[in-house]
Design an enzyme around this catalytic site. Structure first.
Site, PDB file in Angstrom:
ATOM      1  N   CYS A 201      30.277  38.484  49.568  1.00 33.18           N
ATOM      2  CA  CYS A 201      31.384  39.169  50.244  1.00 33.18           C
ATOM      3  C   CYS A 201      30.864  40.103  51.331  1.00 33.18           C
ATOM      4  O   CYS A 201      30.379  41.200  51.042  1.00 33.18           O
ATOM      5  CB  CYS A 201      32.197  39.961  49.216  1.00 33.18           C
ATOM      6  SG  CYS A 201      33.548  40.867  49.960  1.00 33.18           S
TER       7      CYS A 201
ATOM      8  N   CYS B  31      32.726  43.444  51.572  1.00 26.93           N
ATOM      9  CA  CYS B  31      32.367  44.432  50.552  1.00 26.93           C
ATOM     10  C   CYS B  31      30.998  45.048  50.830  1.00 26.93           C
ATOM     11  O   CYS B  31      30.801  46.240  50.651  1.00 26.93           O
ATOM     12  CB  CYS B  31      32.303  43.791  49.171  1.00 26.93           C
ATOM     13  SG  CYS B  31      33.583  42.612  48.834  1.00 26.93           S
ATOM     14  N   ASP B  32      30.045  44.216  51.215  1.00 27.32           N
ATOM     15  CA  ASP B  32      28.646  44.655  51.210  1.00 27.32           C
ATOM     16  C   ASP B  32      27.986  44.742  52.588  1.00 27.32           C
ATOM     17  O   ASP B  32      26.893  45.301  52.708  1.00 27.32           O
ATOM     18  CB  ASP B  32      27.801  43.675  50.357  1.00 27.32           C
ATOM     19  CG  ASP B  32      28.312  43.581  48.936  1.00 27.32           C
ATOM     20  OD1 ASP B  32      28.826  44.599  48.432  1.00 27.32           O
ATOM     21  OD2 ASP B  32      28.217  42.503  48.336  1.00 27.32           O
TER      22      ASP B  32
END
Ligand code: NAP
Length: 336
Positions: A158, A161-162
């Site tokens: 992701c 997200c990261d």
């Protein structure tokens, strides 16, 4: 649902009001919905408006996969696009406005052979007359031992997200895949990485034309065609330093240095708990008939856990609506 994927989004906002409050009630639910992605929350909206007071269980990923997307540009009604997380938050609010009870809970076990249907949710029993399964899908993995060992140490599923983590800043990054997800990840990562290599096993993208054009026209994205990742390096160092690649046409091997590997090779349905109780195809997608009905009366299914063809937010929402209507008709027939 897949606990590995992005934990940043849902629980914080979507569940603030309910986290402490959830206790399974002793009496029987009319309809329970598993999943709070587009399918689940649309089913929640429709069943709530039908006065069925639905119990909606989030699983480990409230809001579903869309909460890991940045801008959703193809959901009708949002000409400028809408942030995936925001879209799901709005869907939840809309369902709650009509009485849907969204609760944090993971279904561990289902007993669909009994009437009423029985669920075990975080160790407690729920009985329900009708069930709508909208458990969605999780990220597919490459299946490499090195990938597993370096997950969260540079391997991720992701970018939203990261991608902004310091370990990826101004470093070469690799995205694996050739679909819309891979293109979206690659475009997003151009904000952070020094260069983004898009490693794809063919010489042509599967992605939609508009996404493919954006990717191929971006000077910070370099496609690596006809190539597969055979190993993520370096397990011995306990962090990602690169990938070993094989060209599938020439069989030539090479090493590409990078600080992060973003795997975006599609999804697998979250249906393991229904194994042996509901019909599913070889890939684990639930099989429905006559709309959203499964082979068990009173059990309906919608969204990415069923659909391996369209897999869009709007089609999942449409199926959630259909499942709600099917469940409502089933309950009305039971009451007659
Ligand atoms: P997808 O369309 O199924 O693409 C998966 C990609 O991964 C394909 O290019 C496939 O290669 C590759 N792949 C699969 N298994 C692999 C393996 N073991 N090793 C290496 N490569 C592998 O999945 P997706 O991109 O996640 O998209 C899913 C659906 O969501 C699609 O319908 C898409 O349109 C939609 N979506 C839309 C948007 C948007 O509109 N903004 C964003 C994301 C997703 P091959 O091409 O060779 O099969």
């Amino acid at each position: 649902m897949d606990a590995r994927v992005c934990e940043h989004a849902g629980p914080t906002l979507l569940l603030k009001a309910h986290r402490a409050a959830y206790k399974v009630r002793a009496f029987m639910e009319q309809v329970t919905i598993i999943g709070t992605g587009c399918a689940g929350l649309t089913a929640a909206l429709y069943t709530a408006r039908a006065n069925l007071n639905p119990l909606v269980l989030t699983g480990t990923m409230p809001g579903g996969l869309l909460t890991t997307t940045s801008v959703v540009e193809n959901f009708p009604g949002f000409p400028e696009g809408i942030d995936g997380y925001e879209l799901m938050t709005r869907m939840q609010k809309q369902a709650e406005r009509f009485g849907a009870r969204v609760r944090f809970g993971t279904v561990e076990k289902v007993e669909l052979g009994s009437k009423p249907l029985r669920l075990t949710v975080d160790g407690e029993q729920v009985e329900t007359q009708a069930l709508i399964i909208a458990t969605g899908a999780g990220h597919r993995h490459l299946g490499l031992p090195s990938e597993e060992k370096l997950e969260k140490k540079g391997v991720t599923y992701c970018a939203t997200c990261d991608g902004a983590l310091p370990m990826f800043r101004n470093k070469p990054l690799v995205v694996v895949g050739g679909g819309d997800s891979a293109c979206e990840e690659a475009l997003y990562l151009t904000r952070f990485g020094s260069i983004v290599y898009l490693v794809h096993r063919r010489d042509q993208l599967r992605a939609s034309k508009i996404m493919a054009e954006r990717v191929l026209g971006n000077p910070k994205i370099k496609p690596v065609w006809d190539s597969v990742v055979t190993e993520v390096l370096d397990v011995a160092k306990d962090t990602v330093t690169g990938v070993r690649l094989k060209n599938v046409k020439t069989q030539a091997e090479s090493v590409l240095d990078c600080a992060g590997v973003f795997v975006a090779i599609g999804h697998a349905p979250n249906t393991a708990i229904f194994q042996g109780q509901l019909d599913m195809d070889d890939n684990g997608y639930l099989i429905t008939r006559q709309g959203t009905a499964t082979r068990v009366p009173g059990v309906f299914a919608a969204g990415d856990c069923v659909d391996h063809v369209y897999r869009q937010a709007i089609t999942a929402a449409g199926q959630g609506c259909a499942a709600a209507i099917d469940a409502e008709r089933y309950l009305a027939a039971l009451a007659r």
